[in-house]
Design a protein around this motif. Sequence first.
Motif, PDB file in Angstrom:
ATOM      1  N   THR A 135      -7.848   5.693 -14.058  1.00  0.00           N
ATOM      2  CA  THR A 135      -6.923   4.949 -13.209  1.00  0.00           C
ATOM      3  C   THR A 135      -7.423   3.528 -12.976  1.00  0.00           C
ATOM      4  OG1 THR A 135      -6.342   6.998 -12.034  1.00  0.00           O
ATOM      5  CG2 THR A 135      -5.759   4.919 -10.969  1.00  0.00           C
ATOM      6  N   VAL A 136      -6.508   2.577 -13.013  1.00  0.00           N
ATOM      7  CA  VAL A 136      -6.792   1.203 -12.595  1.00  0.00           C
ATOM      8  C   VAL A 136      -5.785   0.901 -11.489  1.00  0.00           C
ATOM      9  CG1 VAL A 136      -6.991  -1.194 -13.291  1.00  0.00           C
ATOM     10  CG2 VAL A 136      -7.488   0.611 -14.943  1.00  0.00           C
ATOM     11  N   LYS A 137      -6.283   0.582 -10.290  1.00  0.00           N
ATOM     12  CA  LYS A 137      -5.386   0.546  -9.131  1.00  0.00           C
ATOM     13  C   LYS A 137      -5.629  -0.651  -8.227  1.00  0.00           C
ATOM     14  CE  LYS A 137      -3.763   3.714  -5.485  1.00  0.00           C
ATOM     15  NZ  LYS A 137      -3.909   5.077  -4.929  1.00  0.00           N
ATOM     16  N   LEU A 138      -4.528  -1.185  -7.707  1.00  0.00           N
ATOM     17  CA  LEU A 138      -4.539  -2.229  -6.690  1.00  0.00           C
ATOM     18  C   LEU A 138      -3.691  -1.728  -5.525  1.00  0.00           C
ATOM     19  CD1 LEU A 138      -4.908  -5.235  -5.699  1.00  0.00           C
ATOM     20  CD2 LEU A 138      -2.754  -5.717  -6.907  1.00  0.00           C
ATOM     21  N   SER A 139      -4.219  -1.784  -4.318  1.00  0.00           N
ATOM     22  CA  SER A 139      -3.429  -1.277  -3.196  1.00  0.00           C
ATOM     23  C   SER A 139      -3.596  -2.141  -1.958  1.00  0.00           C
ATOM     24  CB  SER A 139      -3.815   0.170  -2.865  1.00  0.00           C
ATOM     25  OG  SER A 139      -5.162   0.252  -2.449  1.00  0.00           O
ATOM     26  N   SER A 140      -2.503  -2.234  -1.208  1.00  0.00           N
ATOM     27  CA  SER A 140      -2.505  -2.870   0.102  1.00  0.00           C
ATOM     28  C   SER A 140      -1.618  -2.018   1.002  1.00  0.00           C
ATOM     29  CB  SER A 140      -1.975  -4.305   0.019  1.00  0.00           C
ATOM     30  OG  SER A 140      -0.606  -4.308  -0.350  1.00  0.00           O
ATOM     31  N   ASP A 141      -1.368  -2.500   2.185  1.00  0.00           N
ATOM     32  CA  ASP A 141      -0.621  -1.697   3.148  1.00  0.00           C
ATOM     33  C   ASP A 141       0.789  -1.358   2.666  1.00  0.00           C
ATOM     34  OD1 ASP A 141      -0.367  -0.439   5.736  1.00  0.00           O
ATOM     35  OD2 ASP A 141       0.928  -2.096   6.320  1.00  0.00           O
ATOM     36  N   ARG A 142       1.447  -2.303   2.016  1.00  0.00           N
ATOM     37  CA  ARG A 142       2.839  -2.100   1.617  1.00  0.00           C
ATOM     38  C   ARG A 142       3.067  -2.116   0.111  1.00  0.00           C
ATOM     39  NH1 ARG A 142       6.523  -2.753   5.825  1.00  0.00           N
ATOM     40  NH2 ARG A 142       5.579  -3.373   7.815  1.00  0.00           N
ATOM     41  N   PHE A 143       2.017  -2.327  -0.665  1.00  0.00           N
ATOM     42  CA  PHE A 143       2.179  -2.495  -2.117  1.00  0.00           C
ATOM     43  C   PHE A 143       1.062  -1.776  -2.860  1.00  0.00           C
ATOM     44  CE2 PHE A 143       1.023  -4.821  -5.984  1.00  0.00           C
ATOM     45  CZ  PHE A 143       2.236  -4.871  -6.655  1.00  0.00           C
ATOM     46  N   VAL A 144       1.437  -1.054  -3.912  1.00  0.00           N
ATOM     47  CA  VAL A 144       0.446  -0.383  -4.769  1.00  0.00           C
ATOM     48  C   VAL A 144       0.852  -0.595  -6.224  1.00  0.00           C
ATOM     49  CG1 VAL A 144      -0.722   1.779  -5.365  1.00  0.00           C
ATOM     50  CG2 VAL A 144       0.069   1.409  -3.020  1.00  0.00           C
ATOM     51  N   MET A 145      -0.108  -0.965  -7.043  1.00  0.00           N
ATOM     52  CA  MET A 145       0.121  -1.117  -8.481  1.00  0.00           C
ATOM     53  C   MET A 145      -0.947  -0.318  -9.203  1.00  0.00           C
ATOM     54  SD  MET A 145       0.291  -4.700 -10.599  1.00  0.00           S
ATOM     55  CE  MET A 145       0.470  -4.776 -12.375  1.00  0.00           C
ATOM     56  N   THR A 146      -0.505   0.551 -10.114  1.00  0.00           N
ATOM     57  CA  THR A 146      -1.446   1.458 -10.761  1.00  0.00           C
ATOM     58  C   THR A 146      -1.150   1.590 -12.249  1.00  0.00           C
ATOM     59  OG1 THR A 146      -1.357   2.778  -8.717  1.00  0.00           O
ATOM     60  CG2 THR A 146      -2.542   3.723 -10.573  1.00  0.00           C
ATOM     61  N   PHE A 147      -2.203   1.574 -13.046  1.00  0.00           N
ATOM     62  CA  PHE A 147      -2.146   2.012 -14.442  1.00  0.00           C
ATOM     63  C   PHE A 147      -2.873   3.352 -14.464  1.00  0.00           C
ATOM     64  CE2 PHE A 147      -1.578  -2.473 -14.737  1.00  0.00           C
ATOM     65  CZ  PHE A 147      -1.084  -2.814 -15.985  1.00  0.00           C
ATOM     66  N   TYR A 148      -2.237   4.416 -14.928  1.00  0.00           N
ATOM     67  CA  TYR A 148      -2.944   5.700 -14.920  1.00  0.00           C
ATOM     68  C   TYR A 148      -2.540   6.596 -16.083  1.00  0.00           C
ATOM     69  CZ  TYR A 148       1.263   7.664 -12.614  1.00  0.00           C
ATOM     70  OH  TYR A 148       2.540   8.059 -12.298  1.00  0.00           O
ATOM     71  N   CYS A 149      -3.491   7.457 -16.486  1.00  0.00           N
ATOM     72  CA  CYS A 149      -3.256   8.416 -17.563  1.00  0.00           C
ATOM     73  C   CYS A 149      -2.288   9.494 -17.095  1.00  0.00           C
ATOM     74  CB  CYS A 149      -4.568   9.063 -17.998  1.00  0.00           C
ATOM     75  SG  CYS A 149      -5.735   7.938 -18.770  1.00  0.00           S
ATOM     76  N   ARG A 150      -1.566  10.066 -18.043  1.00  0.00           N
ATOM     77  CA  ARG A 150      -0.624  11.137 -17.732  1.00  0.00           C
ATOM     78  C   ARG A 150      -1.129  12.488 -18.262  1.00  0.00           C
ATOM     79  NH1 ARG A 150       3.253  10.584 -14.195  1.00  0.00           N
ATOM     80  NH2 ARG A 150       4.802  11.670 -15.447  1.00  0.00           N
ATOM     81  N   GLU A 151      -2.428  12.615 -18.431  1.00  0.00           N
ATOM     82  CA  GLU A 151      -2.987  13.843 -18.970  1.00  0.00           C
ATOM     83  C   GLU A 151      -2.727  15.048 -18.083  1.00  0.00           C
ATOM     84  OE1 GLU A 151      -7.073  12.991 -19.512  1.00  0.00           O
ATOM     85  OE2 GLU A 151      -6.759  11.625 -21.200  1.00  0.00           O
ATOM     86  N   ASP A 152      -2.498  14.804 -16.778  1.00  0.00           N
ATOM     87  CA  ASP A 152      -2.231  15.899 -15.850  1.00  0.00           C
ATOM     88  C   ASP A 152      -0.786  16.379 -15.932  1.00  0.00           C
ATOM     89  OD1 ASP A 152      -1.292  13.473 -14.849  1.00  0.00           O
ATOM     90  OD2 ASP A 152      -1.362  14.175 -12.779  1.00  0.00           O
ATOM     91  N   LYS A 153       0.004  15.732 -16.799  1.00  0.00           N
ATOM     92  CA  LYS A 153       1.402  16.120 -16.979  1.00  0.00           C
ATOM     93  C   LYS A 153       1.612  16.497 -18.443  1.00  0.00           C
ATOM     94  CE  LYS A 153       2.644  14.744 -12.765  1.00  0.00           C
ATOM     95  NZ  LYS A 153       3.156  15.644 -11.721  1.00  0.00           N
ATOM     96  N   PRO A 154       1.156  17.676 -18.849  1.00  0.00           N
ATOM     97  CA  PRO A 154       1.202  18.042 -20.271  1.00  0.00           C
ATOM     98  C   PRO A 154       2.599  18.102 -20.866  1.00  0.00           C
ATOM     99  CG  PRO A 154       0.641  19.941 -18.893  1.00  0.00           C
ATOM    100  CD  PRO A 154       0.567  18.732 -18.013  1.00  0.00           C
ATOM    101  N   LEU A 155       3.633  18.308 -20.034  1.00  0.00           N
ATOM    102  CA  LEU A 155       4.993  18.354 -20.552  1.00  0.00           C
ATOM    103  C   LEU A 155       5.579  16.966 -20.753  1.00  0.00           C
ATOM    104  CD1 LEU A 155       6.531  21.276 -18.423  1.00  0.00           C
ATOM    105  CD2 LEU A 155       5.691  21.365 -20.775  1.00  0.00           C
ATOM    106  N   HIS A 156       4.936  15.975 -20.167  1.00  0.00           N
ATOM    107  CA  HIS A 156       5.461  14.603 -20.224  1.00  0.00           C
ATOM    108  C   HIS A 156       5.002  13.922 -21.500  1.00  0.00           C
ATOM    109  CE1 HIS A 156       6.756  10.662 -18.815  1.00  0.00           C
ATOM    110  NE2 HIS A 156       7.327  11.255 -17.786  1.00  0.00           N
ATOM    111  N   GLU A 157       5.908  13.178 -22.137  1.00  0.00           N
ATOM    112  CA  GLU A 157       5.597  12.595 -23.437  1.00  0.00           C
ATOM    113  C   GLU A 157       4.769  11.312 -23.343  1.00  0.00           C
ATOM    114  OE1 GLU A 157       9.456  12.039 -25.097  1.00  0.00           O
ATOM    115  OE2 GLU A 157       9.901  10.233 -23.936  1.00  0.00           O
ATOM    116  N   ALA A 158       4.659  10.708 -22.164  1.00  0.00           N
ATOM    117  CA  ALA A 158       3.907   9.456 -22.013  1.00  0.00           C
ATOM    118  C   ALA A 158       2.407   9.712 -21.959  1.00  0.00           C
ATOM    119  CB  ALA A 158       4.343   8.730 -20.754  1.00  0.00           C
ATOM    120  N   GLU A 159       1.642   8.754 -22.483  1.00  0.00           N
ATOM    121  CA  GLU A 159       0.183   8.811 -22.396  1.00  0.00           C
ATOM    122  C   GLU A 159      -0.324   8.123 -21.134  1.00  0.00           C
ATOM    123  OE1 GLU A 159      -2.177  10.268 -24.104  1.00  0.00           O
ATOM    124  OE2 GLU A 159      -0.912  11.166 -25.660  1.00  0.00           O
TER     125      GLU A 159
END
Length: 300
Positions: free
Chosen positions: A141-165
Amino acid sequence: MNKEILYNKGIDTICLVVDTKYSEAEITKLRATYPVLATVNKVTITNDGRYKKIVFQPSNYIDRTKLLDNGDLFYQCIKESLAILDGTVISLDRIDIAMDSKEKLNNYKQLARLTILCAASRKNIRKAFTVKNLFDLKEKTVKLSSDRFVMTFYCREDKPLHEAEFRIEIRYQKLSQSDWENEAKEMVGKTIELFTNLEDHVKEVEDVLIPVLIDLYQEEIQEGILLNFSGFMDKYSDFFYTKRIFSEVYKLSELKGNENNWLKKFRKNRPTALSFDSKHSVKQLSSEVRKNLKTYLKTF
């Protein structure tokens, strides 16, 4: 980055504050009669106990393997669910806007970090530039967070049915608009604005990192933690996002030779070492994000 990496886009989830008599358990029972209620992902009670916070995720009903990229269909699923629940929307609480890729995040993690820091610069989230947060690397995970805003790049390995990486997700939270339909679309537009000329913030990121890395190098050499510049680069190469960062730190090392010759020698036995990103890399990714979201807005 020399190719487009995103293939799908859209609002992934919306959390609405709703006036309804139904509990989460009752909604679960109703799904047998009304399959569209699979759109309801989670239900909690507001702090004052008056309303429900309902997280809607229409892809759970339409197709769990991919992000729903049709705005009209997204809204239709939510409206049908609200009608069944006899629910009145009080306000929009949260919205998650996502873009998916079939590429491996590990191949773009450095660009993800650089993009995150550019976003932090644009939104003036200064805590992202503390030494602790600058060097806080997560594996998936690569993440930026504040009180009202969150931006994340993250792997989808925990979603085996999902086609995205991996996924890029932008979250706006602690919202309070009652006109949730228009506000949700405005948040998509706000995300397009966020990525407009985002590359202009690369220099500020460089200007922050260069003195931090120089101080760190001098400190670890003086304390005997490291013996030379090569050892420092082996340990901290993940933070040399651009060639300019490397060049400025190299100038203050003990080395006197040509930096490009040193780089060539350093990389010889490290095939994946020091692959720099740039202002152009951030511009390419930002342009792709904007193009995808502009296309998505046409589906409403």
